[in-house]
Design an enzyme around this catalytic site. Structure first.
Site, mmCIF file in Angstrom:
data_model
loop_
_atom_site.group_PDB
_atom_site.id
_atom_site.type_symbol
_atom_site.label_atom_id
_atom_site.label_comp_id
_atom_site.label_asym_id
_atom_site.label_seq_id
_atom_site.Cartn_x
_atom_site.Cartn_y
_atom_site.Cartn_z
ATOM 1 N N GLY A 38 0.764 -1.256 0.000
ATOM 2 C CA GLY A 38 0.000 0.000 0.000
ATOM 3 C C GLY A 38 0.786 1.292 0.000
ATOM 4 N N ASP A 98 -4.030 1.994 11.269
ATOM 5 C CA ASP A 98 -5.421 1.631 11.565
ATOM 6 C C ASP A 98 -5.480 1.068 12.990
ATOM 7 O OD1 ASP A 98 -8.138 1.190 10.815
ATOM 8 O OD2 ASP A 98 -7.693 -0.847 10.199
ATOM 9 N N LYS A 126 -6.301 6.488 11.266
ATOM 10 C CA LYS A 126 -7.680 6.352 11.763
ATOM 11 C C LYS A 126 -7.597 6.090 13.263
ATOM 12 C CE LYS A 126 -8.984 3.254 8.322
ATOM 13 N NZ LYS A 126 -9.913 2.355 7.616
ATOM 14 N N ARG A 160 -5.523 0.993 -6.700
ATOM 15 C CA ARG A 160 -4.252 1.519 -6.184
ATOM 16 C C ARG A 160 -3.733 2.691 -7.015
ATOM 17 N NH1 ARG A 160 -2.155 -2.025 -2.271
ATOM 18 N NH2 ARG A 160 -2.487 -4.236 -2.635
#
Ligand code: 5GP
Ligand code: MG
Length: 169
Positions: A38, A98, A126, A160
């Site tokens: 990612g 996360d 987050k 992506r």
């Protein structure tokens, strides 16, 4: 799909983050470890703004087994960097913080290898989702609890390539 962070907003924030990192490491050696998959888009933009830092970069991959959108907590490292990080200053770059389980696991591993220190840089955070306490040293944007894609982040390997961050509805 709803755009959450535009291409222009990302560009401006990445410049700011890079400036902060550049100021700290200018003229010094820094090993940048990019978390696959990612973080590859974010890292590519960030690294090109770090002129003046003596960077070596490598990749690391962690997987947590669970459903596609829910981390199981069982994080395993399945691609390790080939660079020797003993005694080095390390910067970990990830797309999104996360639950915190991945970055905690990877940072602990880096320090176990004998790195001198290990900072972390994430595009998104987050905070509501945290399962273990973790604070990144450099954070692009804090976002509410939505599943996002684009700018490196996927859903089943799609999206992506999008130049913005969007909420997948
Ligand atoms: P953590 O271990 O902090 O729960 O998870 C971090 C990893 O989960 C991120 O590096 C990312 O790969 C994935 N992840 C967490 N939230 C999202 C999201 O909203 N969208 C996408 N595409 N991946 C996410
Ligand atoms: Mg990831």
């Amino acid at each position: 799909m709803k755009v959450l962070i535009t291409q222009e907003e990302i560009k401006k924030r990445v410049e700011e983050l890079a400036e902060e990192i550049r100021r700290k490491y200018k003229g010094k050696e820094l090993v940048v470890l990019i978390l696959l998959k990612g973080a590859f888009v974010f890292a590519a933009d960030l690294l090109r703004r770090l002129e003046g830092v003596e960077i070596r970069c490598d990749f690391i991959k962690a997987s947590s087994y669970g459903t596609s959108t829910e981390s199981s907590g069982n994080v395993q490292l399945n691609l390790l960097p080939s660079l020797d990080i003993t005694g080095k200053e390390v910067l970990l770059v990830d797309d999104i913080l996360d639950t915190g389980l991945t970055l905690k696991k990877v940072k602990d591993w880096v320090l176990e290898q004998g790195a001198k220190n290990c900072e972390t840089c994430v595009l998104l955070d987050k905070p509501e989702r945290r399962k273990v306490p973790f604070k990144a040293d450099y954070t692009g944007f804090e976002i509410p609890n939505h599943f996002v894609v684009g700018y490196g982040m996927d859903c089943a390997e799609r999206y992506r390539h999008l130049p913005y961050v969007a909420i997948l509805e």
